[in-house]
Every structure is written in structure tokens, then in C-alpha cells.
Design an enzyme around this catalytic site. Structure first.
Site, PDB file in Angstrom:
ATOM      1  N   ARG A   1       0.819  -1.220   0.000  1.00  0.00           N
ATOM      2  CA  ARG A   1       0.000   0.000   0.000  1.00  0.00           C
ATOM      3  C   ARG A   1       0.855   1.275   0.000  1.00  0.00           C
ATOM      4  O   ARG A   1       0.505   2.279   0.599  1.00  0.00           O
ATOM      5  CB  ARG A   1      -0.962   0.014   1.194  1.00  0.00           C
ATOM      6  CG  ARG A   1      -1.944  -1.150   1.196  1.00  0.00           C
ATOM      7  CD  ARG A   1      -2.898  -1.057   0.009  1.00  0.00           C
ATOM      8  NE  ARG A   1      -3.801  -2.218  -0.019  1.00  0.00           N
ATOM      9  CZ  ARG A   1      -3.596  -3.330  -0.730  1.00  0.00           C
ATOM     10  NH1 ARG A   1      -2.501  -3.431  -1.472  1.00  0.00           N
ATOM     11  NH2 ARG A   1      -4.452  -4.316  -0.713  1.00  0.00           N
TER      12      ARG A   1
ATOM     13  N   SER B   1     -11.028   0.067   3.550  1.00  0.00           N
ATOM     14  CA  SER B   1     -10.246  -0.668   4.549  1.00  0.00           C
ATOM     15  C   SER B   1      -9.444   0.325   5.379  1.00  0.00           C
ATOM     16  O   SER B   1      -8.671   1.110   4.832  1.00  0.00           O
ATOM     17  CB  SER B   1      -9.308  -1.657   3.869  1.00  0.00           C
ATOM     18  OG  SER B   1     -10.036  -2.648   3.196  1.00  0.00           O
TER      19      SER B   1
ATOM     20  N   GLU C   1      -4.306   2.311   7.221  1.00  0.00           N
ATOM     21  CA  GLU C   1      -4.068   2.332   5.784  1.00  0.00           C
ATOM     22  C   GLU C   1      -4.486   3.678   5.204  1.00  0.00           C
ATOM     23  O   GLU C   1      -3.924   4.142   4.211  1.00  0.00           O
ATOM     24  CB  GLU C   1      -4.854   1.208   5.116  1.00  0.00           C
ATOM     25  CG  GLU C   1      -4.608   1.039   3.642  1.00  0.00           C
ATOM     26  CD  GLU C   1      -5.235  -0.216   3.083  1.00  0.00           C
ATOM     27  OE1 GLU C   1      -6.015  -0.125   2.123  1.00  0.00           O
ATOM     28  OE2 GLU C   1      -4.957  -1.304   3.637  1.00  0.00           O
TER      29      GLU C   1
END
Length: 215
Positions: free
Chosen positions: A92, A140, A211
Site C-alpha cells: 500500500r 479498509s 491504511e
């Protein structure tokens, strides 16, 4: 803008996309052209530039797998391209050295248009079935820790589904989604994030990292 370029091998196509293009628009364009490789991105919100910078992914695949180059804007105002081998991708994340991404090039394969459309449709249905619908959220929330169960599984196993702070709640549908039940403030989300981190750490000894980007 989306530009289709010739690939180096038979059956391959390179697609150059400017960073402001919606990721879903790109997926739909690829479906229409019969190009496969980006089906995993169906339903991921945001822009192509954002997806590149975040190395967005789903279903075990991520952007770095289909990228061949990224174009940046330097501090002196010049465009320059870096090939895949010169890019530092991680989970990510793409190391951008604080430079804006302005375009990206993808390597895709020719395929059956109807089959590609069916795969995208199935992934969209799977996404809707497993994620909260009709409640504001940022996708998320926590990164999946390496070598351990997914963040959502850890949060669920810690018994935190439905946990609330003010108007922010751990989703009852998917524990890695923090949802606004109608009146949440930014502080509610920050407080809920920290509470989830503390409880998961107490239970499993794992410190979850967000995230999402906190500005």
C-alpha cells in the site's frame, strides 16, 4: 486521458493513463477494449494517481504487478518517467520522494471482452456482499499485518464488531471498516482507531497501522 499503445509482444497492450482519471473509469474502458489485468481494481474508489501512490490492491493483486512506468512532476516543474525497475513499491505504498504522480503506464493482455466483464461483475458483487453499504466510510481502515491474519479478522476476533465512539462504529459487516452511523466527527474516528489499536494489541500483541492517510 487514456491512451492505448502497442505492446512489445503479441497479445500485449500498453495503456498510458493520466493520474486524474477515475480508476473505475479505467477498468470500464479496459473491459470495453477487451483488455485484461485490471479486473481486481473493479470497485476500488478514487483516481489512478491515488491508486498508484497507495499501490492499491484487492483479491491478492496490486497495482505494482501491472505497472510498467510512472511519470512524476519534479520540484523544478519537469516531467520525468521512471520504469518499474526504478520504482520502490511496498504494501500500500509507492516511494514518490514527495513528488506528484501525473501519469502511469500499464501492461495488459488482450482477452475475451465478455469473460473480462463477467469477472469484473463477480468481483463487484463479492465486494458489495462483504463490505458495508449505505454508510460513509474510507474503505479498509488498517493495513493487513505481514505474516498474520488480516486486520479485519484480528479486529473481529478481538470482539470489536459494533464498537462505537460517538458517531463512529466498527462495521458489523466487515470489521476493518469504520463507518459513520450519521453523526461522526473526525475526532470520533481517531478515538475509535486508537481504541481498536489498543484492544487488538492487548489481545494479540499486534499494533495495527492505519491504511488511510491522516491529514
Amino acid at each position: 486521458a487514456i491512451e492505448q499503445l502497442a505492446g512489445e509482444k503479441a497479445g500485449e497492450t500498453k495503456v498510458r493513463v493520466e493520474a486524474g482519471c477515475s480508476l473505475m473509469k479505467l477498468v470500464n474502458w479496459c473491459v470495453a477494449q477487451g483488455l485484461e489485468g485490471l479486473e481486481f481494481a473493479a470497485g476500488i474508489p478514487g483516481s489512478v494517481g491515488g491508486a498508484v501512490v497507495m499501490n492499491a490492491g484487492a483479491w491478492g493483486k496490486e497495482m505494482s504487478e501491472v505497472l510498467t512506468s510512472v511519470t512524476f512532476l519534479s520540484g523544478s516543474g519537469e516531467f520525468f518517467e521512471r520504469k518499474k525497475g526504478e520504482l520502490a513499491f511496498s504494501y500500500r505504498h509507492l516511494e514518490t520522494e514527495s513528488m506528484p504522480v501525473v501519469a502511469a503506464e500499464f501492461l495488459l493482455q488482450g482477452g475475451d471482452r465478455q469473460a473480462i466483464e463477467r469477472r469484473c461483475g463477480q468481483l463487484m458483487r463479492d465486494r458489495k456482499a462483504k463490505q458495508p453499504q449505505g454508510q460513509a466510510n474510507a474503505g479498509s481502515f488498517f493495513k493487513n499485518p505481514a505474516g498474520l491474519p488480516a486486520a479485519g479478522k484480528l479486529i473481529q476476533d478481538a470482539g470489536l464488531k459494533g464498537l462505537r465512539v460517538g458517531g463512529a462504529q466498527v462495521s458489523e459487516v466487515h470489521a476493518n471498516f469504520l463507518v459513520n452511523i450519521g453523526s461522526a466527527t473526525a475526532q470520533d474516528f481517531l478515538d475509535l482507531m486508537r481504541l481498536v489499536q489498543e484492544k487488538v494489541f492487548e489481545r494479540f500483541g499486534v499494533r495495527l497501522e492505519p491504511e488511510v492517510h491522516l491529514l
